[in-house]
Design a protein around this motif. Structure first.
Motif, PDB file in Angstrom:
ATOM      1  N   ARG A 253       0.726  -1.357  -0.169  1.00  0.00           N
ATOM      2  CA  ARG A 253      -0.086   0.311  -0.200  1.00  0.00           C
ATOM      3  C   ARG A 253       0.883   1.263   0.035  1.00  0.00           C
ATOM      4  NH1 ARG A 253      -2.706   0.131   4.897  1.00  0.00           N
ATOM      5  NH2 ARG A 253      -1.545  -2.049   5.837  1.00  0.00           N
ATOM      6  N   SER A 254       0.529   2.475  -0.476  1.00  0.00           N
ATOM      7  CA  SER A 254       1.320   3.651  -0.365  1.00  0.00           C
ATOM      8  C   SER A 254       0.959   4.372   0.475  1.00  0.00           C
ATOM      9  CB  SER A 254       0.452   4.453  -1.866  1.00  0.00           C
ATOM     10  OG  SER A 254       1.220   3.873  -2.786  1.00  0.00           O
ATOM     11  N   GLU A 260       3.659   3.966   6.902  1.00  0.00           N
ATOM     12  CA  GLU A 260       4.698   3.233   6.997  1.00  0.00           C
ATOM     13  C   GLU A 260       4.969   2.768   8.315  1.00  0.00           C
ATOM     14  OE1 GLU A 260       6.336   1.957   2.799  1.00  0.00           O
ATOM     15  OE2 GLU A 260       7.232   3.866   3.462  1.00  0.00           O
ATOM     16  N   HIS A 303      11.402   1.978   2.992  1.00  0.00           N
ATOM     17  CA  HIS A 303      10.401   3.381   2.135  1.00  0.00           C
ATOM     18  C   HIS A 303      10.716   3.460   0.551  1.00  0.00           C
ATOM     19  CE1 HIS A 303       8.064   6.883   2.397  1.00  0.00           C
ATOM     20  NE2 HIS A 303       8.541   7.509   1.744  1.00  0.00           N
ATOM     21  N   ARG A 306      10.273   1.033  -2.294  1.00  0.00           N
ATOM     22  CA  ARG A 306       8.459   1.187  -2.504  1.00  0.00           C
ATOM     23  C   ARG A 306       8.617   2.338  -3.138  1.00  0.00           C
ATOM     24  NH1 ARG A 306       4.327   3.622  -0.845  1.00  0.00           N
ATOM     25  NH2 ARG A 306       5.289   5.209   0.329  1.00  0.00           N
ATOM     26  N   ARG A 307       8.878   3.223  -3.118  1.00  0.00           N
ATOM     27  CA  ARG A 307       8.825   4.733  -4.103  1.00  0.00           C
ATOM     28  C   ARG A 307       9.470   4.272  -5.272  1.00  0.00           C
ATOM     29  NH1 ARG A 307       6.717   8.930  -1.097  1.00  0.00           N
ATOM     30  NH2 ARG A 307       6.962   9.491  -2.867  1.00  0.00           N
ATOM     31  N   GLU A 310       7.362   1.415  -7.401  1.00  0.00           N
ATOM     32  CA  GLU A 310       6.113   2.133  -7.961  1.00  0.00           C
ATOM     33  C   GLU A 310       6.120   3.093  -9.225  1.00  0.00           C
ATOM     34  OE1 GLU A 310       3.924   3.072  -3.919  1.00  0.00           O
ATOM     35  OE2 GLU A 310       4.824   4.498  -5.106  1.00  0.00           O
TER      36      GLU A 310
END
Length: 914
Positions: A253-254, A260, A303, A306-307, A310
Motif C-alpha cells: 500500500r502507498s 508505513e 520506504h 517501495r517508492r 512504484e
C-alpha cells in the motif's frame, strides 16, 4: 518446411512419464503447457517494468513479445523427439533407433537452429534463440552450426530425416496455435533473463499433480485444431498452479513514512528521503545511504524501495545481508513490514545455505499474530512449500537472504539465468556493503552492471562507506567505462541517488543533537607472549568500574580462538564477583548460536518506546564475541573493548557503544557523559617494527591496521566526533585502488602497503575471472556457463570456509551420540532415509569448521559420517568429528588429519593439543 501441408504432431512421442502410473504424456502437450504457464506468468507475475524492458530490447510490443516467448517456451523440449530420449521408454514404430546419445537440452538447440532459420529467423537470432532454449536445464553449451547438415545432425544424435520431419511438424503446430512473430532484433542480456522465465514455466508445467490433471484431456490426434483446444484447457488450469507455487507479486500500500512506520517518528534522514527522493526518480536508480548504526536505515530503505518500485514497475523485494546470522532477524522485520503494508496476500522466503532448517511458516504466523494484537491492518504472508525447493526462494514476492544468493546469479553456476530473472523483477536492498572484501566487491560490481542494465532499483546501506567504494559501485550500476567514473562521496549522514545519465547531487542531512557524540578513544598496548597478545592486564583495568559498580561491556576479539581464550581467562579473573560472562562466535552448534543471539538481542537490543527498561538485565554483564556482532545486530553496551581492526570496522564496533539514547538512564555513572562519565572505545594494540601481531595481520592487512593505529593516535586527545570526523577517517583509512593515500599513515610500512594492494589486485582479478561477462559483453550464451561450477563449490567469498562438522561421541557400544557421551543417539535411517524433523535436528547441531585443520586436506580426504548416514543429503557432506569415549565415560577430542578438535559446551568447537 512447406506450409501448404497441414502439420500434425505425433502424440506417441512422450515428454513426461515419471510419476504418471505408466501413462505417457506427449511432448506436444507438454510444450503447450509450458506456453500456457508462460502466458500466466507474463500477465500475473512478471513485473510491469520487466515486461516493458524485455519488449524494448526485442523491439516488439508487449503482446508480440508474450506470443514470441510462449512459442519459445513450447519449443524448449523439442530435443526429446530423438531416438536417444525416446528409447528410454520406447521408440515409436516407423522411426529408426540410433546408438548416438545426446542430452535432450543439447539436442533442442541443435535441432532448433536450422528449424528457426526455415521459419525466417536471421541466422544470428536463430543462434541466440536456439542456445536460449538449449539452456533450459540451467546451463548453456556451445552451438555447433554445422548441425544444419543432415550428416552432422545424425552425429549430434538428431536422427534421420523422419525424426527431423516430425520435429518440424510439431514446431509448425505450436506456431499455428500460438501465432508468434518472427523477431528481427535480439539482445544478449535479454536471452539470459528470458531463459530464466522459460525454466520457471517448464518447472511449473512439469509438476506431477498438474500433468496428471491434464492427462485425460490429451487429444487423440495432434492436429492444430485439437491441440489448440488442449492449449485453451491448459490456460484455464495455470493460474491455480502459479498461485499454489507462491508466485505472487509483492503489492504494498502507498503511504507516507509515518503511515508505513507509525511506531516511531521519522528522523532527519527518513524525512529528507521521503520528501526529496521522489523528484529524483526515473526508471531504475541506485540509492546509497550512509548513516550511523541505530539510525533507522532499514526502515529508510524499505520506504525508499517501495517508492522506487512504484516508479520503475518492479513487483518484489530482495533484502540481502552479509551473514546467515543476521538473516533470520531481518526476515522477521521484513515479515512484520509486509504483513502490515501488503495490499494482497504475499509470499516470503528466507535464503541462505541453511535456511531450510528455519521454521519459516511459524515465524511468519508469529509476525501476523503480533500485527493483529497491535491493531494494525494485516494481510496474509506465507511461504509456499514449492518455494522451499532448491533455487526457488528468490522467486518469492519478498525474499530475505545472504548476499551470496544474489551473487550466484553472476557466477557460472547451473540455473544462474533463473536467479537473474528473479532479481530483474525486484527491488534489491543490500545491507552492510562496506563488509565485503575486494573479491566480493568485484562480484557485486558485476551484479550491479546487470541490475543497472535492467533498470532494477537498488538500495545500498552502510554505516561507513568510503568514497572510492561509492565511486566504484555507482560506476558499475551506470555501466561506466574504466576511466570515466565520476567521484562520488556519500555524505555522512546522507544519501545519493544515481540515475542513468543524470547529475549526481549528494544530499547531506542534519544530525540530531541528541545523537551527536564525542567518543573517547583509548589505545591500550598489550604485550605479546608466545606470539599471542596478552589482553588480560588491559582488560582487568578497563573492566574494573563494571566489576566494582555495574554496567555492560562488549569485548571483541579478532579470531574465534582468541575469543575462546579470552573468555576462559576472564572467567578465572571474575570468579566470585557475580559478573555474568557470555560468549558468542560462529563456531557454536547452529541451535546454540541462534539461541544466544536471540537472547542477547532481546536483552541488549533496541528498546521499546513504551518501556525502555523492558527485558533489560544490565547489571554487570560482559559479552566476549567476534565480528559476528558488528554486522546488522542491534546491540547496545556501556563500554566496547576491541582488538585493533581497520578504522571503518572500529567505527562499526563503536556503534555498539551506547547506541540507544533511551537506555542512558539505565547506565552507570562511569559510562554516562551527562553525569561525569566517559563514552569510551578501548582499542587493544600491540606494535613493533614489523607491525601488529601475526594473528591480527592474518585477519586484516597490516597496512590497514597501521593506518587505523595512527588515525587513532591523531584523535587520542580530541576523541572522535560523530558525525563530523567519521567520513574523513573512513576515506583516509581506505584509499582508492592504486592510490597509497596519505603517505604519513603508512610511513615505514610501504612494503606492507604494496602487499595490501597486491592482495586486492589478486582478489579483483579472481572476481573478474569467475564472474560472468557484462551485459552485451559476450558473443554466445555458453560464455555465461564457461567453467561451470557446482553450486556448493561456487564461492562468493574469497577462499571461504565451506565445510560444516558434526560432533558426536562413540563409546564401547559403537552408537554415535549427540550432545555428549550420554546424549541421544544419532537417528538411525529407515529404508536409507531420515524424516525431515530428524534431519533438521541433526543439522542444527552442526558447526562451521575452522580453516586450519582443513587447509592441507582435499575434500575427499576429510572424515565423513559412518556409511549408514553417508548417503543421506546433507549429512554426507558433513565432516565427522568423532569423539571417542573411554570405558570410564571420558570423551577425547576428534581427529581431523593431524589436528585435534573438541566441541566444548562452554566455548564451542576449538582446536586443542594432543
Amino acid at each position: 518446411m512447406p506450409d501448404h501441408v497441414p502439420p500434425v504432431a505425433d502424440l506417441r512421442f512422450w515428454g513426461k512419464e515419471r510419476g504418471l502410473g505408466g501413462a505417457r504424456y506427449p511432448v506436444a502437450c507438454h510444450g503447450l503447457d509450458a506456453a500456457a504457464m508462460l502466458r500466466c506468468l507474463w500477465r500475473e507475475y512478471v513485473s510491469p517494468g520487466l515486461r516493458a524492458r524485455i519488449a524494448e530490447l526485442l523491439e516488439l510490443s508487449e503482446d508480440e513479445t508474450r506470443r514470441l516467448l510462449e512459442f519459445w517456451a513450447a519449443a524448449h523440449d523439442i530435443g526429446k523427439i530423438t531416438s536417444s530420449f525416446q528409447s528410454q521408454v520406447e521408440v515409436p514404430s516407423g522411426y529408426d533407433s540410433d546408438d548416438v546419445t545426446a542430452p535432450h537440452d543439447e539436442a533442442t538447440q541443435h535441432a532448433l537452429y536450422p528449424l528457426l532459420i526455415e521459419l525466417g529467423y536471421p541466422g544470428r537470432i536463430a543462434k541466440w534463440a536456439a542456445q536460449l532454449l538449449g539452456g533450459h536445464h540451467g546451463r548453456f553449451v556451445e552451438l555447433n552450426r554445422e548441425c544444419r547438415s543432415q550428416v552432422k545432425a545424425r552425429a549430434l544424435g538428431l536422427g534421420d530425416e523422419e525424426w527431423a520431419r516430425q520435429r518440424a511438424d510439431t514446431l509448425r503446430v505450436w506456431r499455428a496455435v500460438l501465432e508468434p512473430p518472427v523477431p528481427s532484433s535480439f539482445d544478449t542480456a535479454a536471452a539470459n533473463v528470458v531463459t530464466g522465465l522459460v525454466i520457471l514455466a517448464d518447472w511449473l508445467a512439469s509438476r506431477i499433480p498438474y500433468v496428471l490433471k491434464r492427462l485425460p484431456d490429451v487429444p487423440e490426434r495432434g492436429d492444430v485444431s485439437s491441440l489448440s483446444s488442449f492449449f485453451h484447457g491448459s490456460l484455464a488450469e495455470t493460474p491455480a498452479v502459479v498461485a499454489e507455487a507462491g508466485l505472487s507479486p509483492l503489492r504494498l500500500r502507498s503511504g507516507s513514512f509515518a503511515e508505513e512506520f507509525p511506531d516511531f517518528p521519522a528522523n532527519e534522514l527518513q524525512r529528507d528521503i521521503a520528501e526529496r527522493l521522489p523528484s529524483s526518480l526515473g526508471p531504475g536508480g541506485l540509492l546509497m545511504i550512509s548513516a550511523p548504526t541505530g539510525f533507522g536505515k532499514t526502515e529508510t530503505a524499505l520506504h525508499a524501495a517501495r517508492r522506487m518500485s512504484e516508479v520503475t514497475g518492479t513487483s518484489g523485494l530482495f533484502f540481502a545481508l552479509p551473514t546467515m546470522a543476521t538473516t533470520e532477524h531481518m526476515f522477521k522485520r521484513i515479515a512484520r513490514y509486509v504483513t502490515t503494508r501488503g495490499s494482497e496476500p504475499n509470499s516470503q522466503a528466507m535464503l541462505h545455505g541453511m535456511a531450510w532448517l528455519s521454521p519459516v511458516e511459524e515465524m511468519l504466523r508469529e509476525e501476523m499474530s503480533r500485527a493483529s494484537v497491535s491493531g494494525a491492518d494485516s494481510t496474509l504472508v506465507h511461504c509456499a512449500e514449492w518455494l522451499l525447493g532448491a533455487k526457488r526462494g528468490l522467486l518469492a514476492g519478498a525474499g530475505v537472504g545472504t548476499i551470496d544468493q544474489a551473487l550466484l546469479s553472476v557466477l557460472p553456476t547451473r540455473h544462474n539465468a533463473l536467479r537473474m530473472f528473479a532479481l530483474t523483477g525486484r527491488t534489491v536492498v543490500i545491507d552492510e556493503v562496506h563488509a565485503f572484501d575486494e573479491y566480493m566487491r568485484t562480484l557485486l560490481c558485476v551484479l550491479l552492471r546487470w541490475l543497472g542494465y535492467w533498470n532494477v532499483p537498488v538500495v545500498l546501506l552502510s554505516a561507513t562507506l568510503p568514497a572510492p567504494l561509492a565511486t566504484q559501485l555507482a560506476a558499475a550500476y551506470r555501466g561506466d567505462r574504466a576511466g570515466t567514473e565520476e567521484r562520488i562521496t556519500v555524505p555522512y549522514p546522507g544519501w545519493v541517488h544515481i540515475g542513468h545519465g543524470e547529475p549526481v547531487v549528494p544530499r547531506p542531512v542534519p544530525f540530531p543533537d541528541e545523537q551527536r557524540r564525542r567518543l573517547a578513544v583509548s589505545s591500550r598496548a598489550v604485550e605479546i607472549r608466545d606470539g599471542e597478545p596478552d589482553r588480560m592486564p588491559v582488560l582487568r583495568r578497563a573492566l574494573t568500574p563494571l566489576v566494582e559498580d555495574r554496567g555492560t561491556a562488549l569485548v571483541l576479539c579478532s579470531t574465534v580462538a582468541h575469543a575462546q581464550r579470552t573468555w576462559r581467562l576472564l572467567r578465572e579473573h571474575l570468579e566470585g564477583t557475580g559478573v555474568e560472562l557470555r560468549l558468542l562466535h560462529a563456531r557454536f552448534p547452529m541451535h546454540v548460536r541462534e539461541s544466544v543471539t536471540e537472547e542477547l538481542t532481546a536483552r541488549f537490543g533496541k528498546p521499546t518506546e513504551e518501556d525502555p527498561k523492558a527485558g533489560r538485565v544490565r547489571e554487570r554483564t560482559i559479552l566476549v564475541a567476534t565480528q559476528v556482532v558488528e554486522q546488522s545486530l542491534d546491540v547496545d553496551f556501556d563500554l566496547v573493548i576491541t582488538d585493533l581492526a581497520p578504522v571503518e570496522l572500529l567505527l562499526q564496533r563503536a556503534g555498539r557503544s551506547q547506541r540507544h539514547p533511551a537506555l542512558n538512564p539505565l547506565r552507570p555513572e562511569w559510562a554516562d557523559p551527562n553525569r561525569g562519565g566517559t563514552r569510551e572505545l578501548v582499542v587493544l594494540t600491540s606494535w613493533n617494527d614489523k607491525g601488529p601481531p601475526g594473528a591480527w595481520a592474518a585477519v586484516y592487512p597490516t597496512a590497514s591496521l597501521v593506518r587505523a593505529h595512527r588515525l587513532l593516535d591523531e584523535h587520542a586527545e580530541s576523541g572522535i566526533r560523530v558525525p563530523e570526523d567519521v567520513q574523513r577517517l573512513v576515506d583516509r583509512g581506505n584509499p582508492a585502488a592504486g592510490d597509497k593515500g596519505d603517505l604519513e599513515l603508512i610511513r615505514g610500512f610501504e612494503e606492507a602497503e604494496t602487499r595490501r594492494q597486491a592482495d586486492e589486485m589478486i582478489k579483483r582479478s579472481e572476481g573478474k575471472r569467475v564472474g560472468i561477462p557484462r551485459p552485451r559483453g559476450f558473443k554466445a550464451l555458453n560464455e555465461l556457463s564457461d567453467g561451470l561450477l557446482p553450486e556448493e563449490r561456487a564461492s562468493t567469498r574469497f577462499q571461504a570456509d565451506s565445510e560444516r562438522g558434526l560432533a558426536y561421541f562413540v563409546g564401547a557400544d559403537g552408537v554415535p551420540r549427540l550432545d555428549g557421551p550420554e546424549g541421544p543417539a544419532l537417528p538411525r535411517p529407515s529404508d536409507g532415509k531420515l524424516s525431515r524433523e530428524e534431519l533438521i535436528s541433526v543439522m542444527r547441531r552442526s558447526v562451521p569448521m575452522p580453516r586450519g585443520p582443513l587447509s592441507s586436506m582435499p575434500p575427499d580426504r576429510l572424515p565423513r559420517l559412518p556409511r549408514l548416514w553417508r548417503d543421506i543429503w546433507p549429512l554426507g557432506e558433513l565432516v565427522a568429528l568423532e569423539h571417542p569415549v573411554s570405558e570410564h565415560g571420558k570423551a577425547a577430542p576428534a581427529r581431523v588429519g593431524e589436528r585435534m578438535l573438541w566441541l566444548d559446551d562452554d566455548v564451542g568447537l576449538e582446536e586443542v593439543a594432543e
